[in-house]
Scaffold this motif. Structure first.
Motif, PDB file in Angstrom:
ATOM      1  N   LEU A 135       0.844  -1.196   0.000  1.00  0.00           N
ATOM      2  CA  LEU A 135       0.000   0.000   0.000  1.00  0.00           C
ATOM      3  C   LEU A 135       0.879   1.246   0.000  1.00  0.00           C
ATOM      4  CD1 LEU A 135      -2.881  -0.998   2.425  1.00  0.00           C
ATOM      5  CD2 LEU A 135      -3.029  -0.566  -0.017  1.00  0.00           C
ATOM      6  N   GLN A 192       1.906   1.826  -3.420  1.00  0.00           N
ATOM      7  CA  GLN A 192       0.791   2.397  -4.167  1.00  0.00           C
ATOM      8  C   GLN A 192       0.636   3.872  -3.889  1.00  0.00           C
ATOM      9  OE1 GLN A 192      -3.100   0.859  -4.780  1.00  0.00           O
ATOM     10  NE2 GLN A 192      -2.509  -1.135  -4.053  1.00  0.00           N
ATOM     11  N   LEU A 193       0.774   4.211  -2.616  1.00  0.00           N
ATOM     12  CA  LEU A 193       0.642   5.606  -2.234  1.00  0.00           C
ATOM     13  C   LEU A 193       1.656   6.450  -2.997  1.00  0.00           C
ATOM     14  CD1 LEU A 193      -0.160   6.141   1.491  1.00  0.00           C
ATOM     15  CD2 LEU A 193       0.207   8.012  -0.086  1.00  0.00           C
ATOM     16  N   ASP A 207       3.144   5.647  -5.792  1.00  0.00           N
ATOM     17  CA  ASP A 207       2.803   5.643  -7.211  1.00  0.00           C
ATOM     18  C   ASP A 207       1.753   6.699  -7.510  1.00  0.00           C
ATOM     19  OD1 ASP A 207       4.507   3.643  -8.137  1.00  0.00           O
ATOM     20  OD2 ASP A 207       3.144   2.044  -7.550  1.00  0.00           O
ATOM     21  N   ILE A 208       0.775   6.777  -6.639  1.00  0.00           N
ATOM     22  CA  ILE A 208      -0.281   7.762  -6.864  1.00  0.00           C
ATOM     23  C   ILE A 208       0.262   9.164  -6.748  1.00  0.00           C
ATOM     24  CG2 ILE A 208      -2.396   8.707  -5.904  1.00  0.00           C
ATOM     25  CD1 ILE A 208      -3.355   5.984  -5.325  1.00  0.00           C
ATOM     26  N   GLN A 209       1.092   9.376  -5.753  1.00  0.00           N
ATOM     27  CA  GLN A 209       1.658  10.718  -5.609  1.00  0.00           C
ATOM     28  C   GLN A 209       2.485  11.095  -6.823  1.00  0.00           C
ATOM     29  OE1 GLN A 209       3.387  10.090  -1.812  1.00  0.00           O
ATOM     30  NE2 GLN A 209       1.633  10.933  -0.697  1.00  0.00           N
ATOM     31  N   ALA A 210       3.252  10.147  -7.337  1.00  0.00           N
ATOM     32  CA  ALA A 210       4.048  10.416  -8.536  1.00  0.00           C
ATOM     33  C   ALA A 210       3.141  10.776  -9.704  1.00  0.00           C
ATOM     34  CB  ALA A 210       4.894   9.195  -8.878  1.00  0.00           C
TER      35      ALA A 210
END
Lengths: 131, 131
Positions: free
Chosen positions: A97, A100-101, A103-106
Motif C-alpha cells: 500500500l 501504491q501511495l 505511485d499515486i503521488q508520482a
DNA sequence: ACTTTAAGTTACGTTAACGTAAACGTCAAT
DNA sequence: ATTGACGTTTACGTTAACGTAACTTAAAGT
C-alpha cells in the motif's frame, strides 16, 4: 442506532452497483446476509464489508485480496503462530500500500505538470473554474 | 547518457514481466519500439512508457487508462478545444486519484489497528523485528 | 383475479490482460 | 553441422469479475 438492516436493492443503489454484483460477492463468500424466507437481509456489518470490498476495488485489489483484509479484522486467530502469520501478511500489505501511495503521488505530480502546461497554453494561471 | 537502447528481454527482466506482456502492450498500441530487421529496439522513451504503464497497473488502472495518461504527456493537442478537453480529463483523473489516496490511507489506518492488536496479543510493543 | 414490483435462481456471455504452446529464424559457439 | 540462447509470429487458453438473459416466485396494490 441508524437502521440495522438493508435490502439488496437499497445497498445496490447506495453503493451504485448492481444487485447481481452483490449476490456475486456472496457466491464468493465475501458476505453472508441473513435470510427472511428467501429474501436476503443485510446487517450494518454486511454493509461495512461492502464498504471494504468497494474501497479495495478502487485501489485495485482483487476480491480475494479484499477478503484477506476483511478476514484480518475478525479475531478468529487463536494461537500464537496464526497471529504471527497474520502480522506478517498485514505488514506485507502495508508495504505494498505504501508503494501504491507513492505511485499515486508520482502520478499526481505528473498530472499537475500537465495541468500547468495546459493552463499556460490556454493563457490562464491558477483559477479554480470561474467560467 | 545512460544506455540509449534496450532489448525486449532486458526490459522484461528489469521490470520483472514477461516478453509476452511487453509485446502485448505493443499490440495495444502502448509502445512502438523501433525495429532492427525484425528485432525490437527499445529507446529510453519506450522504457519511460513502460514505467508509466506498470505504475498504472500497481494503482489498479487499466491499460486504456494508462494510455490516456501517457497521451496527456505529449503535446499533440494543437487547438484550444482539445486543450480544454485535456484539462478536463486531467482534473477528473486527479480527483479519482485523490479518492484512491484517501482509500489507501483509510486501509492503512485499519491495518495499523490490526497490527497493534496483533502485537498486543503477542505481548510485543512496537519493535521493528529484532528476531 | 390480475398486474406491477422486487426478489430469486440458473446458466451462458463478455472483457481485460496476459499465459502458453507451436513452429520458425538467426547468430555465435562447440 | 548442430546445439543453444535469444528472438519472432500466430493462435488458442485462462482467470476474474461481473453482465445479461430467461424464467420463477412471492408480496403488494387495485
Amino acid at each position: 442506532m441508524s437502521k440495522k438492516t438493508y435490502t439488496i436493492s437499497e445497498l445496490a443503489s447506495e453503493f451504485d452497483i448492481t444487485t447481481r454484483a452483490i449476490r456475486f460477492y456472496e457466491e464468493k463468500g465475501l458476505i453472508q446476509p441473513a435470510r427472511e424466507g428467501r429474501k436476503r437481509v443485510y446487517s450494518t456489518a454486511d454493509r461495512a464489508r461492502l464498504t471494504l470490498i468497494l474501497r479495495g476495488k478502487r485501489i485495485g485489489m482483487s476480491l480475494d485480496e479484499s477478503m484477506e483484509i476483511i478476514a484480518m479484522y475478525d479475531p478468529d486467530h487463536g494461537n500464537r503462530d496464526q497471529l504471527k502469520e497474520l502480522l506478517g501478511r498485514v505488514q506485507e500489505r502495508q508495504l505494498s500500500l505504501q508503494t501504491q501511495l507513492e505511485d499515486i503521488q508520482a502520478t499526481l505530480e505528473s498530472l499537475n505538470d500537465v495541468e500547468q502546461r495546459c493552463r499556460k497554453a490556454l493563457g490562464q494561471h491558477d483559477q479554480q473554474g470561474e467560467l
